[in-house]
Every structure is written in structure tokens, then in C-alpha cells.
Design a protein around this motif. Structure first.
Motif, PDB file in Angstrom:
ATOM      1  N   SER A 326      21.014 -16.055   4.997  1.00 22.60           N
ATOM      2  CA  SER A 326      21.237 -14.821   4.241  1.00 22.60           C
ATOM      3  C   SER A 326      20.965 -15.101   2.750  1.00 22.60           C
ATOM      4  CB  SER A 326      22.671 -14.323   4.464  1.00 22.60           C
ATOM      5  OG  SER A 326      23.598 -15.273   3.994  1.00 22.60           O
ATOM      6  N   SER A 327      20.574 -14.078   1.988  1.00 23.69           N
ATOM      7  CA  SER A 327      20.656 -12.667   2.342  1.00 23.69           C
ATOM      8  C   SER A 327      19.369 -12.169   2.979  1.00 23.69           C
ATOM      9  CB  SER A 327      20.927 -11.829   1.092  1.00 23.69           C
ATOM     10  OG  SER A 327      19.762 -11.781   0.275  1.00 23.69           O
ATOM     11  N   GLY A 328      19.456 -11.000   3.612  1.00 21.39           N
ATOM     12  CA  GLY A 328      18.303 -10.454   4.296  1.00 21.39           C
ATOM     13  C   GLY A 328      17.173 -10.052   3.377  1.00 21.39           C
ATOM     14  N   MET A 329      17.476  -9.737   2.110  1.00 26.25           N
ATOM     15  CA  MET A 329      16.437  -9.340   1.155  1.00 26.25           C
ATOM     16  C   MET A 329      16.092 -10.463   0.184  1.00 26.25           C
ATOM     17  SD  MET A 329      17.289  -5.378   0.311  1.00 26.25           S
ATOM     18  CE  MET A 329      18.015  -4.286   1.532  1.00 26.25           C
ATOM     19  N   MET A 330      16.550 -11.677   0.502  1.00 28.22           N
ATOM     20  CA  MET A 330      16.264 -12.853  -0.325  1.00 28.22           C
ATOM     21  C   MET A 330      16.653 -12.627  -1.787  1.00 28.22           C
ATOM     22  SD  MET A 330      12.702 -14.246   1.392  1.00 28.22           S
ATOM     23  CE  MET A 330      12.036 -12.730   2.100  1.00 28.22           C
ATOM     24  N   GLY A 363      12.739 -10.217  -1.765  1.00 30.72           N
ATOM     25  CA  GLY A 363      12.320 -10.109  -0.377  1.00 30.72           C
ATOM     26  C   GLY A 363      11.142  -9.164  -0.203  1.00 30.72           C
ATOM     27  N   TYR A 364      11.158  -8.048  -0.918  1.00 29.81           N
ATOM     28  CA  TYR A 364      10.053  -7.087  -0.837  1.00 29.81           C
ATOM     29  C   TYR A 364       8.771  -7.719  -1.363  1.00 29.81           C
ATOM     30  CZ  TYR A 364       7.368  -2.785  -1.456  1.00 29.81           C
ATOM     31  OH  TYR A 364       6.398  -1.816  -1.389  1.00 29.81           O
ATOM     32  N   LEU A 365       8.886  -8.422  -2.497  1.00 25.68           N
ATOM     33  CA  LEU A 365       7.720  -9.086  -3.094  1.00 25.68           C
ATOM     34  C   LEU A 365       7.120 -10.101  -2.130  1.00 25.68           C
ATOM     35  CD1 LEU A 365       5.993  -9.602  -5.674  1.00 25.68           C
ATOM     36  CD2 LEU A 365       7.708 -11.310  -6.321  1.00 25.68           C
ATOM     37  N   ILE A 366       7.976 -10.904  -1.517  1.00 26.96           N
ATOM     38  CA  ILE A 366       7.507 -11.927  -0.580  1.00 26.96           C
ATOM     39  C   ILE A 366       6.925 -11.282   0.680  1.00 26.96           C
ATOM     40  CG2 ILE A 366       8.271 -13.821   0.928  1.00 26.96           C
ATOM     41  CD1 ILE A 366      10.287 -14.561  -1.328  1.00 26.96           C
ATOM     42  N   SER A 367       7.571 -10.228   1.173  1.00 29.11           N
ATOM     43  CA  SER A 367       7.105  -9.586   2.411  1.00 29.11           C
ATOM     44  C   SER A 367       5.712  -8.992   2.265  1.00 29.11           C
ATOM     45  CB  SER A 367       8.099  -8.511   2.858  1.00 29.11           C
ATOM     46  OG  SER A 367       8.043  -7.368   2.012  1.00 29.11           O
ATOM     47  N   LYS A 368       5.335  -8.598   1.045  1.00 30.31           N
ATOM     48  CA  LYS A 368       4.028  -7.991   0.800  1.00 30.31           C
ATOM     49  C   LYS A 368       2.949  -9.036   0.494  1.00 30.31           C
ATOM     50  CE  LYS A 368       5.357  -3.768   1.399  1.00 30.31           C
ATOM     51  NZ  LYS A 368       4.905  -3.033   2.594  1.00 30.31           N
ATOM     52  N   ALA A 369       3.362 -10.301   0.312  1.00 27.23           N
ATOM     53  CA  ALA A 369       2.415 -11.361  -0.040  1.00 27.23           C
ATOM     54  C   ALA A 369       1.700 -11.897   1.198  1.00 27.23           C
ATOM     55  CB  ALA A 369       3.150 -12.491  -0.753  1.00 27.23           C
ATOM     56  N   ARG A 370       0.569 -12.498   0.974  1.00 24.78           N
ATOM     57  CA  ARG A 370      -0.176 -13.148   2.041  1.00 24.78           C
ATOM     58  C   ARG A 370      -0.607 -14.532   1.570  1.00 24.78           C
ATOM     59  NH1 ARG A 370       2.203 -10.160   4.278  1.00 24.78           N
ATOM     60  NH2 ARG A 370       1.624  -8.363   5.565  1.00 24.78           N
ATOM     61  N   LYS A 371      -0.966 -15.379   2.525  1.00 19.95           N
ATOM     62  CA  LYS A 371      -1.376 -16.740   2.203  1.00 19.95           C
ATOM     63  C   LYS A 371      -2.509 -16.702   1.181  1.00 19.95           C
ATOM     64  CE  LYS A 371      -1.287 -19.984   5.364  1.00 19.95           C
ATOM     65  NZ  LYS A 371      -1.601 -20.929   6.475  1.00 19.95           N
TER      66      LYS A 371
END
Length: 453
Positions: A326-330, A363-371
Motif C-alpha cells: 500500500s498505498s493503492g495510488m502510490m 500512481g496515475y503518473l506511473i500508470s500512464k507511463a510506458r517502458k
């Protein structure tokens, strides 16, 4: 006369708190803090009700955005009576103490005087509780029989102990859904709606703006999770799964273990830690007294390694593993955030998100990122290159928007008040209800804006 006044969380997700004045009987529905704000800004605006009678607080469930402001409410209105389900009361003992620790890290006494662990202990003793579908009476402190309200809690299918709240005042029925889910998860089965016509429905709108095709069936999403995780694990990498300690950890842990037992997912070490492991025990203790998908399954006996006992996060990468943190949203300062900064640097590993991400969170920033992308964390001038895989999954603990409309269809209310959603979500819900049903009045809840029923 019945008046409804949003004190917090009306047209957003956070600081949920709604005031009902029913013929002089003052009732608070939920009392949470806003997870993305600090100090007084995180609290409901109690000044809106400072001149109103405050007799009872009814709590739908133990997530911070629905319960963590209770100590501040009690300080402001010391005679308020608090009532919830037995399971929410048990979970509140953990989540409110955890909130104390978080507040002390994030705020100063200049922002506001936060409450103490001793005050939480006293507050827990004040909380009354009633089981699902067991009707009880709350009477006005002003000896007004017209203000008596029959109350019952109904399993909301969101997390352990979560409840929709039915209020019946002389035959006029109000139903507050809280956070509600009409489909089975891995542990928690679907909600059970009251079997009666409702006059006013206070309806959550979390996924009102989300196309339901984006919210896959739980089992289909579990199979997709296993397929993607196996690619990482069999290549020697590890997977970080950010989860909320209450609800999401239990559901994802049970999902992963079931996939492993069925041979769909590689059997590797599972790391967990923090308050979530204590919450697992509360889930297990209550498994025979509430609805459960499998009453015989126990979360605490699933093999887990406590990540708080590790010397460093390097341990995650010595062998393939799955880390639930946790947390779920980092959120900055949490375990998942700290681990994510290291997972990002691992080219063979991955971060799998499993739920809603607020746009203002890491978390949102990371979730939208790609390698290969470069992202800024820690307000640093230097970007971090994303070397790991990023995959997003939707294991929802909320109803999709079509299911929310089904609730309206089943309960046949005269009035619908839309809460717990952003402007886009509430607009979609409002237009759909008006188009689908004739004769229903629809209100969008706004903090400080009173609705007279």
C-alpha cells in the motif's frame, strides 16, 4: 420536513459526509477525510452544520474517505451517537489508529490539532453496532416522535462490513448506497439491496463517466493478470502490485492464491506487510458471520513474507516474486511509492496497477507511463527512465454505471441525489436517469447546497 446537506464529498471522491435533518433529528451519513488534501482542507466543512442538531452519525464502511474524520466530528459535537456494522467497528479500530500515524507525518499542529491514539481508543468504545438487516430505532434527543427513524444496514458488497443505509421516517424511506458493488469479487460477494420501494435514493456515482467495457468481469481480469504476470515471472522478474490495505489487498491476495492453486499463475513468493496483514485477520475472524464467496478460505494462511522485515527492496529481485504494497495510488511516503521507484529501474520486472488512480497522484503518473518514458517523481529536476513494464488492470469494488442505473430501476425512487463522483460522472448519471425513467427528480450534490425533500 427533510433536508439534505452535503458537508463534504458531494461532487468529488473524498471527505464523504452528508447531513440529513429529518423533522429535527440530525443524522450524519459518513465522515471521511480527503486523501489528496492536507490540514483543514482535508476535512468536511463542519461549519456548515454548526447551528444544526447533530444526534447520530451512521457510517457505511471503514475506508478513510468515509470514516477518518470521525474524531474531529466528535470533538466538535461531543454528544453525537455513532452507529455502524460490527465489522466496520472492528476495522475502524485499525484504520483510525493508522490515520493518526499518517496525519502526524503529513501535518503540523499549526495546520490543526490532530487526535491521539488514546482518543481513538475512547472513540471506538463509543461506536454502537447492528448486524445487517436488523432494524433499530433512533429517536430525536428533542422528544419529537415525528423525528423517530427506523434504520437498517444492508450488505453493500464493497468491502467487509460495508453497508447501504436504509432510513424509514414514518413510512418515508431514504436509502444511502455508500460505496456499492453488484458483482462478486474474490472474497466479497455482491451487494444485497433492500426489498422495498424507496422515496429518496442517495446514489454513489464513482464510475458514472467510465465506459463499462473498460471494467472487465473479475475472473476475466484475473486470467489476464495471470497471463501478463507469468511473462514477467518466468523471465526472472518480479511484479509490484500497489493495493489499498483495506479491501483491495484482501481481494488481490485471494485472487493470486486461487490462480496459483489452479496452476494458472507461477507459484512464487508473495510479499505483503503493514496494516493489511492485521486486516486479513479481521476478514478471517468474520468469515462465518457475513456473506462471503468462500467461507472456508482464510487469508492469513496464504504463504506471505512480511516486507517490513527485509533489509532492502533488493530482496524482491533475487528471485521472482509478487509484492502487494500500500498505498493503492502510490502516494509519496508509502511503501508502494518507495518500492515503485526501485521497480521502475528493473528492466525485467513490472508494476501492475489494479484499480482507480486519482489524476493528482504518483500512481496515475506511473500508470500512464510506458517502458522508455521519462517521468518526474519527488519533484525532482531529473527525470527517471521507466525500464520496467507497466500494466493496468481494473479489479473494481464499485458498481459500473449500468448497474447503478439498475439500482434506480429496482428501488423506484421519487428522488435521486448523486454523490461520490466527479462532474463528468454525475452528469452522465443524471442524464441517463432522466432519459430512462419518467417522473424522477435528480439532484447533483454540491457541498453547502441544501436540498429540501
Amino acid at each position: 420536513m427533510i433536508k439534505f446537506l452535503p458537508v463534504g464529498g458531494g461532487n468529488e471522491i473524498g471527505a464523504n459526509c452528508y447531513y440529513l435533518n429529518i423533522n429535527g433529528n440530525g443524522v450524519i451519513l459518513d465522515c471521511g477525510i480527503h486523501p489528496q488534501r492536507k490540514g483543514f482542507e482535508a476535512l468536511p466543512n463542519f461549519n456548515l452544520i454548526k447551528e444544526e442538531p447533530i444526534d447520530y452519525a451512521l457510517i457505511s464502511h471503514a475506508h478513510q474517505d468515509h470514516i477518518a474524520a470521525l474524531p474531529f466530528l466528535v470533538k466538535r459535537f461531543p454528544y453525537v451517537k455513532i452507529v455502524t456494522t460490527p465489522q466496520t467497528r472492528a476495522l475502524a479500530e485499525l484504520t483510525l489508529h493508522n490515520a493518526v500515524s499518517i496525519l502526524k507525518k503529513e501535518t503540523t499542529k499549526e495546520q490543526f490539532e490532530f487526535y491521539t491514539h488514546d482518543e481513538v481508543d475512547l472513540l471506538i468504545k463509543m461506536i454502537g453496532y447492528h448486524e445487517y438487516e436488523k432494524e433499530f430505532l433512533i429517536s430525536s434527543f428533542h422528544n419529537n416522535k415525528d423525528a423517530d427513524i427506523k434504520i437498517s444496514f444492508h450488505d453493500a458488497g464493497h468491502i467487509l462490513g460495508s453497508a447501504g443505509i436504509l432510513l424509514n421516517n414514518n413510512g418515508y424511506k431514504i436509502f444511502y448506497t455508500g460505496d456499492i458493488n453488484l458483482t462478486n469479487q474474490a472474497v466479497q460477494p455482491a451487494a444485497i439491496l433492500p426489498d422495498t420501494k424507496i422515496d429518496t435514493l442517495i446514489l454513489e456515482s464513482t464510475y458514472g463517466a467510465t465506459d463499462s467495457s473498460e471494467l472487465s468481469d473479475w475472473q476475466n481480469e484475473a486470467d489476464r493478470f495471470a497471463k501478463e504476470a507469468n511473462k514477467i515471472l518466468t523471465s526472472g522478474g518480479s511484479v509490484l502490485v500497489p493495493v489499498f490495505a483495506l479491501g483491495k489487498l484482501q481481494e488481490i491476495l485471494a485472487t493470486i492464491w486461487l490462480l496459483m492453486k489452479k496452476g494458472k499463475l507461477s507459484q512464487v513468493d508473495i510479499f505483503t506487510g503493514g496494516i493489511g496483514t492485521k486486516i486479513n485477520r479481521v476478514y478471517d475472524y468474520n468469515r462465518y458471520v457475513v456473506n462471503r464467496v468462500d467461507k472456508e478460505s482464510e487469508l492469513s494462511i496464504i504463504p506471505q513474507i512480511d516486507y517490513s522485515q527485509l533489509n532492502s527492496a533488493d530482496e524482491f529481485f533475487k528471485n521472482p516474486s509478487i509484492v502487494l504494497a500500500s498505498s493503492g495510488m502510490m502516494i509519496k511516503g508509502t511503501s508502494s511509492y518507495d518500492f515503485a521507484k526501485q521497480f521502475i529501474q528493473q528492466k525485467n520486472s513490472a508494476i501492475f496497477t489494479v484499480g482507480y488512480m486519482d489524476e493528482r497522484t504518483p500512481g496515475y503518473l506511473i500508470s500512464k507511463a510506458r517502458k522508455g518514458d521519462k517521468i518526474f517523481l519527488d519533484n525532482s529536476d531529473k527525470p527517471i527512465e521507466v525500464k520496467c513494464e507497466i500494466k493496468n488492470f481494473r479489479f473494481s469494488a464499485h458498481s459500473n454505471r449500468e448497474q447503478l442505473i439498475e439500482i434506480v430501476k429496482k428501488l423506484k425512487p421519487q428522488n435521486v441525489i448523486l454523490v461520490h463522483g466527479d462532474e463528468e460522472a454525475i452528469n452522465w448519471m443524471g442524464k441517463k436517469i432522466l432519459k430512462t425513467f419518467s417522473g424522477i427528480k435528480v439532484y447533483a450534490a454540491n457541498c453547502g447546497k441544501e436540498i429540501v425533500l
